[in-house]
Design an enzyme around this catalytic site. Structure first.
Site, PDB file in Angstrom:
ATOM      1  N   SER A  66       0.793  -1.235   0.000  1.00  0.00           N
ATOM      2  CA  SER A  66       0.000   0.000   0.000  1.00  0.00           C
ATOM      3  C   SER A  66       0.822   1.281   0.000  1.00  0.00           C
ATOM      4  O   SER A  66       0.264   2.358  -0.214  1.00  0.00           O
ATOM      5  CB  SER A  66      -0.937   0.022   1.203  1.00  0.00           C
ATOM      6  OG  SER A  66      -2.091  -0.703   0.901  1.00  0.00           O
ATOM      7  N   LYS A  69       0.415   3.353  -3.020  1.00  0.00           N
ATOM      8  CA  LYS A  69      -0.772   4.192  -3.231  1.00  0.00           C
ATOM      9  C   LYS A  69      -0.430   5.682  -3.160  1.00  0.00           C
ATOM     10  O   LYS A  69      -1.130   6.520  -3.706  1.00  0.00           O
ATOM     11  CB  LYS A  69      -1.841   3.846  -2.184  1.00  0.00           C
ATOM     12  CG  LYS A  69      -2.364   2.414  -2.311  1.00  0.00           C
ATOM     13  CD  LYS A  69      -3.226   2.019  -1.130  1.00  0.00           C
ATOM     14  CE  LYS A  69      -3.698   0.581  -1.218  1.00  0.00           C
ATOM     15  NZ  LYS A  69      -4.424   0.142  -0.007  1.00  0.00           N
ATOM     16  N   TYR A 193      -3.764  -2.723 -10.340  1.00  0.00           N
ATOM     17  CA  TYR A 193      -3.616  -2.411  -8.911  1.00  0.00           C
ATOM     18  C   TYR A 193      -2.687  -3.429  -8.217  1.00  0.00           C
ATOM     19  O   TYR A 193      -1.762  -3.059  -7.487  1.00  0.00           O
ATOM     20  CB  TYR A 193      -5.011  -2.389  -8.272  1.00  0.00           C
ATOM     21  CG  TYR A 193      -5.012  -2.391  -6.763  1.00  0.00           C
ATOM     22  CD1 TYR A 193      -4.739  -1.235  -6.039  1.00  0.00           C
ATOM     23  CD2 TYR A 193      -5.293  -3.564  -6.054  1.00  0.00           C
ATOM     24  CE1 TYR A 193      -4.744  -1.237  -4.654  1.00  0.00           C
ATOM     25  CE2 TYR A 193      -5.304  -3.574  -4.674  1.00  0.00           C
ATOM     26  CZ  TYR A 193      -5.022  -2.412  -3.974  1.00  0.00           C
ATOM     27  OH  TYR A 193      -5.007  -2.428  -2.603  1.00  0.00           O
ATOM     28  N   TYR A 241      -4.737   3.581   7.851  1.00  0.00           N
ATOM     29  CA  TYR A 241      -6.095   3.029   7.926  1.00  0.00           C
ATOM     30  C   TYR A 241      -6.785   3.484   9.199  1.00  0.00           C
ATOM     31  O   TYR A 241      -6.607   4.634   9.620  1.00  0.00           O
ATOM     32  CB  TYR A 241      -6.056   1.491   7.839  1.00  0.00           C
ATOM     33  CG  TYR A 241      -5.276   0.997   6.664  1.00  0.00           C
ATOM     34  CD1 TYR A 241      -5.625   1.406   5.376  1.00  0.00           C
ATOM     35  CD2 TYR A 241      -4.202   0.142   6.816  1.00  0.00           C
ATOM     36  CE1 TYR A 241      -4.911   0.954   4.284  1.00  0.00           C
ATOM     37  CE2 TYR A 241      -3.495  -0.321   5.718  1.00  0.00           C
ATOM     38  CZ  TYR A 241      -3.849   0.096   4.461  1.00  0.00           C
ATOM     39  OH  TYR A 241      -3.154  -0.331   3.390  1.00  0.00           O
ATOM     40  N   VAL A 259       1.057  -3.632   3.839  1.00  0.00           N
ATOM     41  CA  VAL A 259       1.006  -4.918   4.544  1.00  0.00           C
ATOM     42  C   VAL A 259       2.261  -5.765   4.360  1.00  0.00           C
ATOM     43  O   VAL A 259       2.410  -6.812   4.996  1.00  0.00           O
ATOM     44  CB  VAL A 259      -0.246  -5.760   4.198  1.00  0.00           C
ATOM     45  CG1 VAL A 259      -1.510  -5.114   4.707  1.00  0.00           C
ATOM     46  CG2 VAL A 259      -0.329  -6.076   2.720  1.00  0.00           C
TER      47      VAL A 259
HETATM   48  N1  GLU Z   1      -2.302  -5.174  -2.041  1.00  0.00           N
HETATM   49  C1  GLU Z   1      -2.813  -5.086  -0.703  1.00  0.00           C
HETATM   50  C2  GLU Z   1      -4.315  -5.342  -0.715  1.00  0.00           C
HETATM   51  O1  GLU Z   1      -4.939  -4.926  -1.636  1.00  0.00           O
HETATM   52  C3  GLU Z   1      -2.497  -3.748  -0.144  1.00  0.00           C
HETATM   53  C4  GLU Z   1      -2.957  -3.568   1.275  1.00  0.00           C
HETATM   54  C5  GLU Z   1      -1.913  -2.936   2.157  1.00  0.00           C
HETATM   55  O2  GLU Z   1      -0.720  -2.931   1.875  1.00  0.00           O
HETATM   56  O3  GLU Z   1      -2.292  -2.399   3.204  1.00  0.00           O
HETATM   57  O4  GLU Z   1      -4.863  -5.945   0.143  1.00  0.00           O
END
Ligand code: GLU
Length: 308
Positions: A66, A69, A193, A241, A259
């Protein structure tokens, strides 16, 4: 903050993290990430004087997930400016990062670009007028330029592993599409993605990539300063989050977690910091990574909320 004062702190932090018994849980919902050794810990920091200092496993590659992003948001803001916000909100989320319920209560407008639904919409926006291959090339080009390093890649096995198991993200994409907030085919958008989440970087590369958010990129501003301010605000309020309040309380600077156990944290005008430790806390944020940043910002009084 100069390299002489920071150097010993990094070694101390590494030693302290080594001693910590609680290492959190490695993300196992992406099978390719499940087998990663949770004992690893790395940290790297780029300073305003151009120096970079590192400690621990700072040259070991990991899946940034993430954290990517932040880079897709930077590209999307450059392309759409404030029109981007017609499709995604700017408010912290209250539920888990891949919550369908949170999206449903907001009628298909994701709370922010860092939860999965928001990032899927961001990826969808980058696909306008471009193939997935071209979009991924644009993302990787942006990251390489930011890092001043062409040796950065996406790991196709991690992307394939997430594609095979990504039912949650599939349900988010279909819900977005049902609400009219996804322009492209669900599988096409998700494939793009999953690939950008599968960017592989070391702490050293990630800290260098983050320099543009601190206003410290050697080539000047890679994106408009107003967009940098927006991204840093989003990182502070939404970057962890539904654990973002806890991160602001303990660390006190903008940060974005993934993650894979990485965190990119920014001290505007002063430093770009990357930490990595694969074990996660209950919110899906790196347990030891957060603890290390809390220690660093405390010792150097870097929290934006600090008055001493
Ligand atoms: N590729 C992971 C997902 O879509 C990213 C989530 C993350 O890194 O927090 O679940």
């Amino acid at each position: 903050m100069d390299s002489q004062s920071v150097r010993p702190l990094l070694d101390d932090i590494c030693a302290a993290m080594e001693q910590r018994e609680d290492r959190g849980r490695v993300a196992d919902y992406i099978p390719e990430l499940a087998g990663i050794d949770p004992d690893q810990f790395g940290i790297s920091i780029c300073l305003a004087d151009g120096q970079q200092l590192s400690a621990g496993d700072a040259t070991t590659g990991f899946s940034v997930q993430s954290v990517s992003k932040v880079f897709t948001l930077a590209i999307a803001l450059g392309r759409y400016g404030s029109r981007f916000w017609d499709r995604v909100g700017r408010e912290p989320s209250t539920l888990v990062f891949n919550s369908v319920q949170e999206l449903e209560t907001r009628d298909g407008i994701p709370p922010n670009p860092f939860v999965n639904s928001g990032a899927i919409v961001t990826t969808d926006s980058l696909l306008v007028g471009a193939t997935p291959k071209e979009t991924l090339a644009e993302i990787i080009q942006f990251v390489r330029q930011a890092a001043s390093d062409d040796d950065i890649y996406m790991d196709p096995e991690v992307a394939a592993s997430e594609n095979a198991s990504g039912h949650r993200n599939r349900s988010l994409a279909h819900f977005l599409r049902a609400c009219g907030n996804l322009r492209h085919d669900c599988d096409l958008t998700l494939g793009t993605y999953f690939h950008h989440c599968a960017l592989e970087m070391t702490c050293e590369q990630l800290a260098r990539t983050g320099r543009f958010l601190a206003g410290l990129h050697p080539s000047g501003h890679l994106i408009q300063p107003g967009h940098i301010r927006s991204i840093n605000a989003l990182m502070m309020t939404c970057g962890h989050y539904n654990g973002s309040g806890e991160f602001a309380y303990r660390v006190g600077i903008p940060g974005k977690s993934g993650v894979g156990g990485g965190i990119l944290a920014i001290v505007p005008r002063r430093a770009s910091i990357a930490v990595w430790s694969p074990g996660l806390d209950q919110f899906g944020n790196s347990l030891r990574g957060t603890a290390a940043l809390a220690k660093l910002t405390h010792l150097l009084r870097l929290s934006v909320f600090s008055v001493s």
